[in-house]
Design an enzyme around this catalytic site. Structure first.
Site, PDB file in Angstrom:
ATOM      1  CG  ASP A  32      -2.044   0.956   1.181  1.00 38.74           C
ATOM      2  OD1 ASP A  32      -3.186   0.511   1.210  1.00 38.74           O
ATOM      3  OD2 ASP A  32      -1.791   2.172   1.100  1.00 38.74           O
ATOM      4  CG  ASN A  88     -12.318  -0.195   4.511  1.00 38.47           C
ATOM      5  OD1 ASN A  88     -12.616  -0.686   5.602  1.00 38.47           O
ATOM      6  ND2 ASN A  88     -11.179   0.443   4.305  1.00 38.47           N
ATOM      7  CD  GLN A  95     -15.101   0.106  -1.914  1.00 37.23           C
ATOM      8  OE1 GLN A  95     -16.283   0.008  -1.560  1.00 37.23           O
ATOM      9  NE2 GLN A  95     -14.590  -0.597  -2.907  1.00 37.23           N
ATOM     10  CG  HIS A 101      -8.888  -2.866  -1.940  1.00 34.90           C
ATOM     11  ND1 HIS A 101      -9.813  -2.098  -2.621  1.00 34.90           N
ATOM     12  CD2 HIS A 101      -8.615  -2.201  -0.800  1.00 34.90           C
ATOM     13  CE1 HIS A 101     -10.068  -1.005  -1.923  1.00 34.90           C
ATOM     14  NE2 HIS A 101      -9.366  -1.047  -0.811  1.00 34.90           N
ATOM     15  CG  HIS A 103      -6.820  -2.674   3.570  1.00 38.01           C
ATOM     16  ND1 HIS A 103      -6.029  -1.582   3.298  1.00 38.01           N
ATOM     17  CD2 HIS A 103      -8.048  -2.364   3.090  1.00 38.01           C
ATOM     18  CE1 HIS A 103      -6.756  -0.643   2.694  1.00 38.01           C
ATOM     19  NE2 HIS A 103      -7.989  -1.105   2.558  1.00 38.01           N
TER      20      HIS A 103
HETATM   21  P1  5GP Z   1      -9.732   1.630   0.822  1.00 39.58           P
HETATM   22  O1  5GP Z   1      -9.779   2.924   1.581  1.00 39.58           O
HETATM   23  O2  5GP Z   1     -10.491   1.737  -0.496  1.00 39.58           O
HETATM   24  O3  5GP Z   1     -10.129   0.435   1.627  1.00 39.58           O
HETATM   25  O4  5GP Z   1      -8.216   1.393   0.504  1.00 39.58           O
HETATM   26  C1  5GP Z   1      -7.550   1.935  -0.577  1.00 39.58           C
HETATM   27  C2  5GP Z   1      -6.064   1.795  -0.277  1.00 39.58           C
HETATM   28  O5  5GP Z   1      -5.363   1.888  -1.488  1.00 39.58           O
HETATM   29  C3  5GP Z   1      -5.523   2.894   0.644  1.00 39.58           C
HETATM   30  O6  5GP Z   1      -4.911   2.274   1.783  1.00 39.58           O
HETATM   31  C4  5GP Z   1      -4.517   3.625  -0.231  1.00 39.58           C
HETATM   32  O7  5GP Z   1      -3.366   4.019   0.508  1.00 39.58           O
HETATM   33  C5  5GP Z   1      -4.175   2.609  -1.282  1.00 39.58           C
HETATM   34  N1  5GP Z   1      -3.861   3.156  -2.596  1.00 39.58           N
HETATM   35  C6  5GP Z   1      -4.584   4.083  -3.288  1.00 39.58           C
HETATM   36  N2  5GP Z   1      -4.027   4.311  -4.497  1.00 39.58           N
HETATM   37  C7  5GP Z   1      -2.939   3.502  -4.563  1.00 39.58           C
HETATM   38  C8  5GP Z   1      -1.956   3.284  -5.576  1.00 39.58           C
HETATM   39  O8  5GP Z   1      -1.960   3.889  -6.648  1.00 39.58           O
HETATM   40  N3  5GP Z   1      -0.988   2.363  -5.301  1.00 39.58           N
HETATM   41  C9  5GP Z   1      -0.945   1.678  -4.104  1.00 39.58           C
HETATM   42  N4  5GP Z   1       0.052   0.788  -3.947  1.00 39.58           N
HETATM   43  N5  5GP Z   1      -1.856   1.866  -3.135  1.00 39.58           N
HETATM   44  C10 5GP Z   1      -2.829   2.762  -3.351  1.00 39.58           C
END
Ligand code: 5GP
Ligand code: ZN
Length: 138
Positions: A32, A88, A95, A101, A103
């Site tokens: 991440d 999420n 999310q 995805h 984590h």
């Molecule tokens: P969510 O909030 O949707 O559960 O998690 C999205 C996650 O994706 C966040 O922890 C954020 O840091 C990560 N993330 C967002 N864009 C990118 C990206 O371009 N590359 C990587 N490696 N992680 C990303």
């Protein structure tokens, strides 16, 4: 299936580079960009699903098997003291990227990851009523 303009479709399929720690025909696991703790990773299916509601059953079960394997490997590599799985669905639930995805968050004594909640209160009667509401919707 891929979705136009989905960043995780592009990362999962190798169009955008990422720090990849595992890949097979159906999944890519990446670090991440905004880690909650050292080694925070994301399991991305290569097919697009918006979220858990949308997820194919076969992919769902294989995601947890892969999470178990990654937790073992990452714990050995990083010598973490514990491990969280977080997933999420929907903006209200945190999310921010609308491609399913999971984590994988290694935890360390004294780390600053803040994943908890303040426990509320519920009576046995309230819990029984909610349980009925949910069971009725099955
Ligand atoms: P969510 O909030 O949707 O559960 O998690 C999205 C996650 O994706 C966040 O922890 C954020 O840091 C990560 N993330 C967002 N864009 C990118 C990206 O371009 N590359 C990587 N490696 N992680 C990303
Ligand atoms: Zn996608």
């Amino acid at each position: 299936m891929r979705k136009e303009d989905c960043i995780f479709c592009k990362i999962a399929n190798g169009e955008i580079p990422s720090a990849t720690i595992y890949e097979d025909g159906d999944f890519r696991v990446i670090l991440d960009l905004g880690p909650a703790a050292k080694g925070h990773a994301l399991i991305l299916p290569k097919h697009h699903f918006d979220n858990l509601y949308d997820l194919d059953d076969e992919v769902a079960s294989r995601t947890l098997v892969l999470a178990k394997k990654m937790a073992g490997t990452m714990t050995r590599a990083l010598k973490c003291d514990g491990f969280n799985l977080v997933q999420n669905n929907g903006t209200v639930a945190g999310q921010t990227v609308f491609h399913f995805h999971l984590h994988l968050i290694p935890r360390y004594e004294g780390d600053k990851a803040n994943l908890g909640w303040t426990p509320g209160k519920a009576s046995p009667e309230e819990l029984a009523k909610i349980a009925e509401e949910i069971k009725r919707a099955e």
